[in-house]
Design a protein around this motif. Sequence first.
Motif, PDB file in Angstrom:
ATOM      1  N   TRP A 290       0.861  -1.183   0.000  1.00  0.00           N
ATOM      2  CA  TRP A 290       0.000   0.000   0.000  1.00  0.00           C
ATOM      3  C   TRP A 290       0.899   1.236   0.000  1.00  0.00           C
ATOM      4  O   TRP A 290       1.925   1.268   0.673  1.00  0.00           O
ATOM      5  CB  TRP A 290      -0.848   0.132   1.252  1.00  0.00           C
TER       6      TRP A 290
ATOM      7  N   VAL B 170      -3.151   3.917  -3.039  1.00  0.00           N
ATOM      8  CA  VAL B 170      -3.807   2.668  -3.435  1.00  0.00           C
ATOM      9  C   VAL B 170      -3.204   1.470  -2.709  1.00  0.00           C
ATOM     10  O   VAL B 170      -2.092   1.535  -2.178  1.00  0.00           O
ATOM     11  CB  VAL B 170      -3.697   2.405  -4.961  1.00  0.00           C
ATOM     12  N   ARG B 171      -3.965   0.373  -2.739  1.00  0.00           N
ATOM     13  CA  ARG B 171      -3.482  -0.950  -2.339  1.00  0.00           C
ATOM     14  C   ARG B 171      -3.369  -1.810  -3.593  1.00  0.00           C
ATOM     15  O   ARG B 171      -4.223  -1.742  -4.478  1.00  0.00           O
ATOM     16  CB  ARG B 171      -4.464  -1.629  -1.376  1.00  0.00           C
ATOM     17  N   TYR B 172      -2.335  -2.631  -3.663  1.00  0.00           N
ATOM     18  CA  TYR B 172      -2.175  -3.520  -4.810  1.00  0.00           C
ATOM     19  C   TYR B 172      -2.885  -4.837  -4.542  1.00  0.00           C
ATOM     20  O   TYR B 172      -2.643  -5.499  -3.528  1.00  0.00           O
ATOM     21  CB  TYR B 172      -0.698  -3.782  -5.098  1.00  0.00           C
ATOM     22  N   VAL B 173      -3.791  -5.219  -5.446  1.00  0.00           N
ATOM     23  CA  VAL B 173      -4.539  -6.477  -5.357  1.00  0.00           C
ATOM     24  C   VAL B 173      -4.250  -7.249  -6.642  1.00  0.00           C
ATOM     25  O   VAL B 173      -4.801  -6.917  -7.698  1.00  0.00           O
ATOM     26  CB  VAL B 173      -6.050  -6.222  -5.200  1.00  0.00           C
TER      27      VAL B 173
ATOM     28  N   THR C  81      -7.947   0.646  -4.790  1.00  0.00           N
ATOM     29  CA  THR C  81      -7.178  -0.556  -5.109  1.00  0.00           C
ATOM     30  C   THR C  81      -6.699  -0.496  -6.553  1.00  0.00           C
ATOM     31  O   THR C  81      -7.274   0.210  -7.390  1.00  0.00           O
ATOM     32  CB  THR C  81      -8.008  -1.836  -4.913  1.00  0.00           C
TER      33      THR C  81
ATOM     34  N   THR D  92      -5.561  -3.283  -9.555  1.00  0.00           N
ATOM     35  CA  THR D  92      -5.454  -4.665 -10.016  1.00  0.00           C
ATOM     36  C   THR D  92      -5.087  -4.661 -11.492  1.00  0.00           C
ATOM     37  O   THR D  92      -5.663  -3.884 -12.265  1.00  0.00           O
ATOM     38  CB  THR D  92      -6.783  -5.417  -9.813  1.00  0.00           C
TER      39      THR D  92
END
Length: 289
Positions: A129, A133-136, A280, A282
Amino acid sequence: MRARTFPFLPSSRLSLPARALALTSVASLLVFAGCANDGDTQVMAPVVLGMLDTAGPTYDDGQVQMYQVQKSVELPMRQPTGDERPKGQSDPYARPPFNLASDTRITVRFTLTNLDETQHSLELLVDPWNEFVRYVPGLTTDSEDEAEPNFSGIDRFYILPPKGRIEGILTPDDMVELATDLGTAMKLQKTPPAADSAFGGPVLYNRAFNVQNRSSEPDPVLAPYIPKVVAGLVGFDLGLRTYEPAKIAVEIVVDVQDVNGERVVKPGDSDKSIGRPGGTLTPPAAARQ
């Protein structure tokens, strides 16, 4: 599409004939202890994430089953005050980041433990993170409905002997690389290659997060996407993945050194941490042929 070795599978490809993606809850265990502060370095509370051999699969296509557990780990990175908020532009971010990768040195020490009497192969996963953003990672599928997981930010394979343990470390350089790769992924999302090109879909995301990639020795294909200013990590998702039921666990201890003495929330301070970002990222799906 990319090199990926599963020591416990005959192939890295996972068949998905009917797109049967069964998502079920997987038991996880968390243990927290008190924080300690040593000058400009904070030793965070230990975190233990466990997988039970009675848990159901998170992925099941009728031929291959995947088991995965995950837990969010928030780093004590301070929110900016009103007059500290950076102004202007800083591609690929929506605004200049307050917390830079160079502001802190993060070290993660981990211990993997096999609680079973049989050997297990597993993946240790860390998905980053930043304040945006957070990486998914998600899954990649092709025209034949075959699927495989995209690379996590850090994606390492281990073979645990019966009742065995493995200790390891993610160095500050590893964590800076993780932050850089997330910035690269944000640039790829902002200015993606043509979807039907050789580098379309998730290809360059997986290339960026490949363990063999280091931004200090830039890949000529990825070089245009590496940000000049790198937003620092504010947390990560810790995970374990296997392809068979297993009773395993990982314990981590995170050290955060505040290089400039201005970015880390100290125990007892009233400052608020940046926390888990709402957005997120993706990788896009591969183009249909």
